[in-house]
Write a protein that holds these residues in place. Structure first.
Motif, mmCIF file in Angstrom:
data_model
loop_
_atom_site.group_PDB
_atom_site.id
_atom_site.type_symbol
_atom_site.label_atom_id
_atom_site.label_comp_id
_atom_site.label_asym_id
_atom_site.label_seq_id
_atom_site.Cartn_x
_atom_site.Cartn_y
_atom_site.Cartn_z
ATOM 1 N N TYR A 1 45.685 37.246 39.739
ATOM 2 C CA TYR A 1 46.645 38.015 40.525
ATOM 3 C C TYR A 1 47.396 39.003 39.644
ATOM 4 O O TYR A 1 47.811 38.688 38.520
ATOM 5 N N ASN A 2 47.559 40.211 40.159
ATOM 6 C CA ASN A 2 48.247 41.313 39.470
ATOM 7 C C ASN A 2 47.460 41.885 38.286
ATOM 8 O O ASN A 2 47.975 42.733 37.568
ATOM 9 N N HIS A 3 46.224 41.434 38.095
ATOM 10 C CA HIS A 3 45.369 41.970 37.032
ATOM 11 C C HIS A 3 44.269 42.819 37.678
ATOM 12 O O HIS A 3 43.118 42.393 37.773
ATOM 13 N N ILE A 4 44.631 44.020 38.106
ATOM 14 C CA ILE A 4 43.677 44.881 38.806
ATOM 15 C C ILE A 4 42.513 45.253 37.911
ATOM 16 O O ILE A 4 41.387 45.479 38.392
ATOM 17 N N ASN A 5 42.741 45.283 36.594
ATOM 18 C CA ASN A 5 41.663 45.614 35.648
ATOM 19 C C ASN A 5 40.548 44.588 35.688
ATOM 20 O O ASN A 5 39.373 44.920 35.483
ATOM 21 N N GLU A 6 40.883 43.335 35.962
ATOM 22 C CA GLU A 6 39.851 42.299 36.045
ATOM 23 C C GLU A 6 38.959 42.520 37.264
ATOM 24 O O GLU A 6 37.733 42.353 37.188
ATOM 25 N N LEU A 7 39.577 42.875 38.388
ATOM 26 C CA LEU A 7 38.788 43.174 39.580
ATOM 27 C C LEU A 7 37.923 44.403 39.347
ATOM 28 O O LEU A 7 36.739 44.426 39.721
ATOM 29 N N GLU A 8 38.483 45.418 38.722
ATOM 30 C CA GLU A 8 37.720 46.638 38.443
ATOM 31 C C GLU A 8 36.521 46.345 37.559
ATOM 32 O O GLU A 8 35.431 46.902 37.752
ATOM 33 N N SER A 9 36.689 45.454 36.588
ATOM 34 C CA SER A 9 35.587 45.078 35.705
ATOM 35 C C SER A 9 34.482 44.355 36.469
ATOM 36 O O SER A 9 33.293 44.596 36.245
ATOM 37 N N ILE A 10 34.888 43.481 37.390
ATOM 38 C CA ILE A 10 33.904 42.773 38.218
ATOM 39 C C ILE A 10 33.119 43.758 39.073
ATOM 40 O O ILE A 10 31.888 43.656 39.195
ATOM 41 N N ILE A 11 33.827 44.716 39.662
ATOM 42 C CA ILE A 11 33.194 45.700 40.534
ATOM 43 C C ILE A 11 32.185 46.552 39.767
ATOM 44 O O ILE A 11 31.110 46.895 40.280
ATOM 45 N N GLU A 12 32.509 46.892 38.535
ATOM 46 C CA GLU A 12 31.617 47.726 37.720
ATOM 47 C C GLU A 12 30.289 47.033 37.434
ATOM 48 O O GLU A 12 29.246 47.679 37.334
ATOM 49 N N LYS A 13 30.327 45.720 37.314
ATOM 50 C CA LYS A 13 29.148 44.963 36.877
ATOM 51 C C LYS A 13 28.410 44.266 38.016
ATOM 52 O O LYS A 13 27.324 43.722 37.811
ATOM 53 N N ASN A 14 28.990 44.255 39.223
ATOM 54 C CA ASN A 14 28.398 43.486 40.314
ATOM 55 C C ASN A 14 28.487 44.244 41.637
ATOM 56 O O ASN A 14 29.387 45.066 41.831
ATOM 57 N N ASP A 15 27.553 43.938 42.534
ATOM 58 C CA ASP A 15 27.557 44.518 43.873
ATOM 59 C C ASP A 15 28.346 43.589 44.785
ATOM 60 O O ASP A 15 27.805 42.689 45.427
ATOM 61 N N ILE A 16 29.659 43.799 44.822
ATOM 62 C CA ILE A 16 30.568 42.892 45.542
ATOM 63 C C ILE A 16 30.666 43.285 47.012
ATOM 64 O O ILE A 16 30.928 44.436 47.350
ATOM 65 N N GLY A 17 30.495 42.294 47.895
ATOM 66 C CA GLY A 17 30.595 42.546 49.330
ATOM 67 C C GLY A 17 31.846 41.969 49.960
ATOM 68 O O GLY A 17 32.211 42.332 51.080
ATOM 69 N N VAL A 18 32.515 41.045 49.226
ATOM 70 C CA VAL A 18 33.690 40.360 49.778
ATOM 71 C C VAL A 18 34.738 40.204 48.679
ATOM 72 O O VAL A 18 34.412 39.833 47.552
ATOM 73 N N ILE A 19 35.988 40.489 49.018
ATOM 74 C CA ILE A 19 37.115 40.237 48.115
ATOM 75 C C ILE A 19 38.062 39.280 48.833
ATOM 76 O O ILE A 19 38.486 39.540 49.959
ATOM 77 N N VAL A 20 38.384 38.150 48.178
ATOM 78 C CA VAL A 20 39.197 37.100 48.784
ATOM 79 C C VAL A 20 40.430 36.850 47.920
ATOM 80 O O VAL A 20 40.310 36.695 46.697
ATOM 81 N N MET A 21 41.598 36.788 48.553
ATOM 82 C CA MET A 21 42.812 36.509 47.796
ATOM 83 C C MET A 21 43.966 36.142 48.724
ATOM 84 O O MET A 21 43.932 36.407 49.928
ATOM 85 N N GLU A 22 44.986 35.484 48.156
ATOM 86 C CA GLU A 22 46.250 35.300 48.853
ATOM 87 C C GLU A 22 47.092 36.552 48.628
ATOM 88 O O GLU A 22 47.184 37.024 47.488
ATOM 89 N N PRO A 23 47.727 37.090 49.658
ATOM 90 C CA PRO A 23 48.562 38.276 49.444
ATOM 91 C C PRO A 23 49.760 37.989 48.553
ATOM 92 O O PRO A 23 50.245 38.872 47.854
ATOM 93 N N ILE A 24 50.234 36.742 48.570
ATOM 94 C CA ILE A 24 51.311 36.330 47.675
ATOM 95 C C ILE A 24 51.260 34.817 47.525
ATOM 96 O O ILE A 24 50.886 34.101 48.449
ATOM 97 N N ARG A 25 51.625 34.364 46.335
ATOM 98 C CA ARG A 25 51.717 32.926 46.105
ATOM 99 C C ARG A 25 52.954 32.616 45.258
ATOM 100 O O ARG A 25 54.016 32.319 45.771
ATOM 101 N N ASN A 26 52.801 32.743 43.950
ATOM 102 C CA ASN A 26 53.922 32.438 43.065
ATOM 103 C C ASN A 26 54.678 33.675 42.586
ATOM 104 O O ASN A 26 55.822 33.584 42.160
ATOM 105 N N HIS A 27 54.003 34.831 42.622
ATOM 106 C CA HIS A 27 54.594 36.037 42.060
ATOM 107 C C HIS A 27 54.479 37.198 43.051
ATOM 108 O O HIS A 27 53.526 37.281 43.817
ATOM 109 N N GLU A 28 55.433 38.093 42.985
ATOM 110 C CA GLU A 28 55.397 39.303 43.792
ATOM 111 C C GLU A 28 54.283 40.230 43.282
ATOM 112 O O GLU A 28 53.998 40.260 42.079
ATOM 113 N N PRO A 29 53.641 40.981 44.173
ATOM 114 C CA PRO A 29 52.646 41.963 43.705
ATOM 115 C C PRO A 29 53.326 43.053 42.882
ATOM 116 O O PRO A 29 54.411 43.519 43.223
ATOM 117 N N GLU A 30 52.675 43.446 41.793
ATOM 118 C CA GLU A 30 53.217 44.468 40.886
ATOM 119 C C GLU A 30 52.309 45.685 40.848
ATOM 120 O O GLU A 30 51.097 45.576 41.054
#
Length: 436
Positions: A189-218
């Protein structure tokens, strides 16, 4: 305090039921091994009676977040009893499922269709299946904890530490087909660079996440995830099972003005009766027709009847506002008492799901001591409080009086370096370790 009947039954259950219970979060060793009452005879409001006749005030997880209105709410129970008396199951469908669908879509105006399940885990599996059917792509990028099913646990086929920050450290994916390796990829969560890295290397069809849990989105995190999903044509699923009804009636995502393609609800929507819902956009949800998703008890009457009353009562009484106010009182109380006793604690989580942690090397011992001493004083207490509508200022005040005493015991134990000597049993297990 004698809790022997509950302890004995738990020891018996471990030989009859794999794991002792159906839910990891309810295992007594997560709280107080050898002393936790384990089983209840009655629950009402925020009070729980165990098999030994003890009465406890629940300042812990409130049925793992299910009973947002409090245990055995009269209005919800009345609707359920009526549904049972009229027949909870039939060859025909119950009209309540249509009425509930209309209410859910009213709360989620971006969506057009609804499907039902009975638990959050199976609802998440359904949502991922629908999303994969719609995109025709297998790979899922996910953040956080989303259940026990193969699609999720497959992440640990590639690396058994993949889920360390999301679920249980070192969790083994035994029984999950090896062919699913590489199909579920985690990001934090809040590490958009990690998602971007996954997208670059994989053909992703689904993204799953909680909109909020322990921390506010930054840094506009949620909107950036939404934009990535749009750019690659992926279905964005928001898991609202835990946070969904606590910050606002409906989805927490609405507070951030970010719309998913699918939102998944469960737990609190029916105040203790099995019910979950998958709400989504028409073109995505209709893909359910292209695959096989069907189960007999998804058509029972009890879940929808309970949900209709629960949701409307939350609306009428502005329940989320109450939850946040009480959660804030608890946070302030913990912080004030920790300062008075010179204790180092960390307080995290959204206000209705607040939790604290001792900031010491032997924190698990300290938490066990805290739970042990609070149990002696008539409280089911742990690191977290799932606030319900039945929690009020008076009960928080009495709870804090006891926390004051117990924090004093904890402080003295730290000073005397004798924490383990004060424990009447083993240290509690770490259980769910969430880092998102």
């Amino acid at each position: 305090m004698n809790t022997q009947n509950g302890v004995n039954l738990w020891n018996k259950a471990k030989n009859l039921i794999p794991g002792g219970t159906q839910l990891l979060s309810k295992r007594p060793d997560q709280f107080l091994p050898g002393q936790w009452p384990s089983y209840y005879k009655k629950a009402k409001g925020i009070e729980v009676w165990d098999l030994d006749g003890n009465r406890f005030v629940d300042m812990s997880i409130m049925g793992v977040g299910t009973c947002i209105l409090g245990y055995a709410d009269d209005d919800v129970n009345g609707a359920v009893k009526k549904a049972v008396d009229l027949g909870s199951m039939s060859t025909l469908n119950c009209a309540e499922e249509v009425e509930l669908a209309e209410l859910l879509l009213e709360l989620n105006p971006w969506a057009e269709m609804v499907r039902y399940a009975k638990t959050g885990g199976e609802a998440m599996a359904m949502a991922v299946r629908i999303a994969r059917a719609y995109t025709g792509k297998e790979k899922v990028a996910f953040c956080g904890y989303h259940g026990w099913q193969d699609w999720y646990l497959a992440s640990n086929l590639a690396d058994d530490s993949n889920l360390d920050g999301h679920l249980l450290p070192g969790l083994q994916p035994a029984g999950v087909p090896r062919g699913l390796k590489g199909t579920s990829l985690p990001f934090n969560y809040n590490h958009i660079n990690e998602l971007e890295s996954i997208i670059e290397k994989n053909d992703i069809g689904v993204i799953v996440m909680e909109p909020i849990r322990n921390h506010e989105p930054e840094d506009d995190f949620l909107n950036r995830v939404r934009m990535i999903a749009d750019e690659i044509g992926a279905v964005l699923i928001f898991d609202e099972i835990t946070a969904g009804w606590r910050l606002t009636v409906g989805g927490a995502h609405s507070l951030y003005n970010v719309q998913p393609d699918i939102a998944v609800y469960g737990k609190a929507m029916s105040n203790g009766f099995p019910m979950a819902a998958i709400v989504g956009k028409h073109e995505v949800m209709n893909a359910a027709q292209d695959t096989f998703i069907s189960s007999t008890y998804w058509t029972d009457r009890v879940g929808p009847a309970a949900s209709l009353v629960t949701i409307r009562k939350m609306q009428e009484n502005k329940v989320p506002v109450h939850l946040s106010c009480i959660g804030n009182l608890i946070n302030e109380g913990w912080g004030k008492l920790a300062k008075e006793h010179n204790l180092k604690i960390d307080i995290e989580g959204i206000l209705p799901l607040t939790h604290f942690g001792f900031d010491y090397n032997n924190n698990q011992e300290l938490h066990t001591l805290f739970t042990q001493e609070m149990l002696k004083r008539g409280y089911l207490a742990s690191k977290a409080v799932y606030v319900s509508y039945c929690h009020d200022e008076e009960c928080v005040g009495k709870y804090m009086e006891n926390v004051d005493e117990v924090f004093g015991i904890v402080r003295n134990a730290i000073d005397q370096n004798n924490v383990s000597d004060l424990l009447h049993g083993p240290v509690s297990s770490t259980g769910f370790k969430r880092l998102n």
